[in-house]
Scaffold this active site. Structure first.
Site, PDB file in Angstrom:
ATOM      1  CD  GLU A 146     -24.007  -0.292 -54.030  1.00  0.00           C
ATOM      2  OE1 GLU A 146     -23.264   0.331 -53.250  1.00  0.00           O
ATOM      3  OE2 GLU A 146     -24.145  -1.524 -53.975  1.00  0.00           O
ATOM      4  CD  GLU A 172     -18.878  -0.929 -55.212  1.00  0.00           C
ATOM      5  OE1 GLU A 172     -18.726  -0.956 -56.460  1.00  0.00           O
ATOM      6  OE2 GLU A 172     -19.870  -0.429 -54.661  1.00  0.00           O
TER       7      GLU A 172
HETATM    8  N1  DAK Z   1     -13.691   7.411 -49.943  1.00  0.00           N
HETATM    9  C1  DAK Z   1     -12.878   8.285 -49.312  1.00  0.00           C
HETATM   10  N2  DAK Z   1     -12.255   9.306 -49.928  1.00  0.00           N
HETATM   11  C2  DAK Z   1     -12.429   9.447 -51.245  1.00  0.00           C
HETATM   12  C3  DAK Z   1     -13.267   8.583 -51.985  1.00  0.00           C
HETATM   13  C4  DAK Z   1     -13.929   7.521 -51.267  1.00  0.00           C
HETATM   14  N3  DAK Z   1     -14.779   6.655 -51.878  1.00  0.00           N
HETATM   15  N4  DAK Z   1     -13.249   8.972 -53.278  1.00  0.00           N
HETATM   16  C5  DAK Z   1     -12.443  10.050 -53.332  1.00  0.00           C
HETATM   17  N5  DAK Z   1     -11.948  10.347 -52.114  1.00  0.00           N
HETATM   18  C6  DAK Z   1     -11.062  11.439 -51.751  1.00  0.00           C
HETATM   19  C7  DAK Z   1      -9.636  11.169 -52.248  1.00  0.00           C
HETATM   20  O1  DAK Z   1      -8.937  10.347 -51.346  1.00  0.00           O
HETATM   21  C8  DAK Z   1      -9.104  12.578 -52.291  1.00  0.00           C
HETATM   22  O2  DAK Z   1      -8.773  12.993 -50.998  1.00  0.00           O
HETATM   23  P1  DAK Z   1      -7.392  13.818 -50.702  1.00  0.00           P
HETATM   24  O3  DAK Z   1      -6.321  12.964 -51.220  1.00  0.00           O
HETATM   25  O4  DAK Z   1      -7.572  15.104 -51.466  1.00  0.00           O
HETATM   26  O5  DAK Z   1      -7.387  13.996 -49.216  1.00  0.00           O
HETATM   27  C9  DAK Z   1     -10.294  13.414 -52.743  1.00  0.00           C
HETATM   28  O6  DAK Z   1     -11.430  12.613 -52.428  1.00  0.00           O
HETATM   29  C10 DAK Z   1     -10.297  13.686 -54.216  1.00  0.00           C
HETATM   30  O7  DAK Z   1     -10.177  12.445 -54.904  1.00  0.00           O
HETATM   31  P2  DAK Z   1      -9.072  12.177 -56.038  1.00  0.00           P
HETATM   32  O8  DAK Z   1      -7.850  13.009 -55.826  1.00  0.00           O
HETATM   33  O9  DAK Z   1      -8.900  10.706 -56.136  1.00  0.00           O
HETATM   34  O10 DAK Z   1      -9.854  12.745 -57.301  1.00  0.00           O
HETATM   35  P3  DAK Z   1      -9.683  12.308 -58.818  1.00  0.00           P
HETATM   36  O11 DAK Z   1     -10.491  13.287 -59.598  1.00  0.00           O
HETATM   37  O12 DAK Z   1      -8.255  12.109 -59.181  1.00  0.00           O
HETATM   38  O13 DAK Z   1     -10.372  10.856 -58.932  1.00  0.00           O
HETATM   39  C11 DAK Z   1     -12.143   9.261 -58.533  1.00  0.00           C
HETATM   40  C12 DAK Z   1     -11.759  10.741 -58.717  1.00  0.00           C
HETATM   41  C13 DAK Z   1     -13.627   9.227 -58.167  1.00  0.00           C
HETATM   42  C14 DAK Z   1     -11.939   8.496 -59.831  1.00  0.00           C
HETATM   43  C15 DAK Z   1     -11.267   8.635 -57.413  1.00  0.00           C
HETATM   44  O14 DAK Z   1     -11.330   9.485 -56.257  1.00  0.00           O
HETATM   45  C16 DAK Z   1     -11.729   7.279 -56.990  1.00  0.00           C
HETATM   46  O15 DAK Z   1     -11.445   6.287 -57.662  1.00  0.00           O
HETATM   47  N6  DAK Z   1     -12.388   7.213 -55.837  1.00  0.00           N
HETATM   48  C17 DAK Z   1     -12.802   5.947 -55.236  1.00  0.00           C
HETATM   49  C18 DAK Z   1     -13.981   5.363 -55.971  1.00  0.00           C
HETATM   50  C19 DAK Z   1     -14.388   4.027 -55.382  1.00  0.00           C
HETATM   51  O16 DAK Z   1     -13.606   3.054 -55.395  1.00  0.00           O
HETATM   52  N7  DAK Z   1     -15.609   3.965 -54.910  1.00  0.00           N
HETATM   53  C20 DAK Z   1     -16.154   2.722 -54.294  1.00  0.00           C
HETATM   54  C21 DAK Z   1     -15.935   2.730 -52.806  1.00  0.00           C
HETATM   55  S1  DAK Z   1     -16.568   1.248 -52.057  1.00  0.00           S
HETATM   56  C22 DAK Z   1     -22.753  -0.860 -47.923  1.00  0.00           C
HETATM   57  C23 DAK Z   1     -23.154   0.257 -48.611  1.00  0.00           C
HETATM   58  C24 DAK Z   1     -22.338   0.826 -49.571  1.00  0.00           C
HETATM   59  C25 DAK Z   1     -21.090   0.317 -49.804  1.00  0.00           C
HETATM   60  C26 DAK Z   1     -20.670  -0.793 -49.119  1.00  0.00           C
HETATM   61  C27 DAK Z   1     -21.510  -1.380 -48.152  1.00  0.00           C
HETATM   62  N8  DAK Z   1     -23.591  -1.486 -46.954  1.00  0.00           N
HETATM   63  C28 DAK Z   1     -24.963  -0.956 -46.787  1.00  0.00           C
HETATM   64  C29 DAK Z   1     -23.204  -2.610 -46.215  1.00  0.00           C
HETATM   65  C30 DAK Z   1     -20.275   0.988 -50.790  1.00  0.00           C
HETATM   66  C31 DAK Z   1     -18.992   0.705 -51.003  1.00  0.00           C
HETATM   67  C32 DAK Z   1     -18.223   1.612 -51.878  1.00  0.00           C
HETATM   68  O17 DAK Z   1     -18.713   2.569 -52.409  1.00  0.00           O
END
Ligand code: DAK
Length: 263
Positions: A117, A137
């Site tokens: 975003e 998400e």
């Molecule tokens: N948040 C926190 N930590 C995260 C993270 C995240 N989004 N993404 C990765 N990390 C952390 C992992 O927990 C890990 O930490 P440790 O375990 O080493 O302590 C480290 O980064 C490395 O990640 P991975 O070990 O998972 O690395 P991989 O290469 O295996 O996988 C990945 C990479 C990107 C596929 C995976 O990390 C992943 O799926 N991450 C989450 C992606 C995700 O679901 N993103 C969406 C989040 S919700 C708003 C504005 C914005 C938003 C909402 C409201 N308003 C203005 C109201 C946005 C919401 C979102 O983005």
């Protein structure tokens, strides 16, 4: 010029490369997860760049390996709707989209969730060949909160937007290019350089015309055609009140390059 240490930033770096400001997301251990503190620093940095007359364009990057893997899930996990409302994150994030100078995203690796975003709030996107865009998400039991359900369909149409938002899969740099979501796909090691080159090119243009061109294009996404055309016309007329318009047209007639002052 103040640098990032002087500003006390802990989650981003702020550099100036001549007329180009470069904001780098800098939480590599968590793939630049976008904590509220990081977003606050990004908007603070952009407001400084906004005020600096000598800065004509900016680049937003996450560095060589990852753009941002989304909002910080650890920070969000236990929040209530009231917490969300009171923290005014929407207001903060929207300041990125309302930055008045050209803003180029330089994206390597993941640009997911809020990371995607953030890239979509920029005016142009340069993607390294490693870039992956997506809105995962849905897999967390939520939907995008900073424009994912709105900017995707306006850019790539309903069906791909549905795929991205409902399935939560990832779009490669090459596919993003075919979809018109990114301006260039380049080898990952030159992503930032290419983005800065584009920003430098923009920095030679008349700043007020750039600002109104940006505003007019953005307006087109929010208004009926007649209103957009009317807004464009007013901006067009207004530019005849600027010194840069006189300089630009004189320079053309005198067969020289225009020197623009943003006045
Ligand atoms: N948040 C926190 N930590 C995260 C993270 C995240 N989004 N993404 C990765 N990390 C952390 C992992 O927990 C890990 O930490 P440790 O375990 O080493 O302590 C480290 O980064 C490395 O990640 P991975 O070990 O998972 O690395 P991989 O290469 O295996 O996988 C990945 C990479 C990107 C596929 C995976 O990390 C992943 O799926 N991450 C989450 C992606 C995700 O679901 N993103 C969406 C989040 S919700 C708003 C504005 C914005 C938003 C909402 C409201 N308003 C203005 C109201 C946005 C919401 C979102 O983005």
């Amino acid at each position: 010029m103040p640098d990032d240490t002087a500003m006390g930033y802990e989650n981003i770096l702020l550099d100036r490369d001549g007329p180009v400001g470069v904001v780098t997301l800098n939480r590599p251990k968590v793939l630049n997860a976008l904590s509220p503190a990081l977003i606050a620093e990004v908007t603070d940095a952009l407001s400084h760049l906004e005020d600096e007359v000598e800065i004509r364009a900016a680049v937003l990057t996450g560095g060589p390996r990852v753009f941002a893997a989304g909002a910080d899930i650890g920070d969000m996990a236990e929040r209530s709707p009231v917490d969300q409302l009171l923290r005014d994150q929407t207001g903060r994030w929207s300041r990125v989209a309302s930055f008045s100078k050209p803003l180029i995203a330089a994206v390597n690796g993941y640009a997911l969730g809020g990371g995607c975003e953030l890239a979509l709030m920029c005016d142009m996107i340069v993607a390294g060949d490693s870039a992956r865009f997506g809105q995962p998400e849905i897999n967390l039991g939520i939907i995008p909160g900073a424009g994912g359900t709105q900017r995707w369909p306006r850019t790539v149409g309903k069906y791909v937007a549905m795929e991205v938002n409902l399935i939560g899969g990832q779009v490669s740099a090459q596919r993003a290019y075919q979809l018109g979501l990114v301006n260039r796909v380049v080898p990952a090691e030159v992503t930032l350089r290419v983005a800065v080159d584009i920003a430098r090119q923009l920095a030679t243009k008349p700043p007020l015309a750039l600002r109104l061109a940006k505003e007019s294009v953005n307006k087109s996404l929010e208004t009926p055609l007649s209103e957009g055309l009317s807004n464009e016309r007013k901006n067009f007329y207004f530019l005849f009140a600027t010194e840069d318009q006189k300089e630009g047209m004189r320079a053309f007639l005198e067969k020289r390059r225009g020197e623009f002052k943003g006045r």
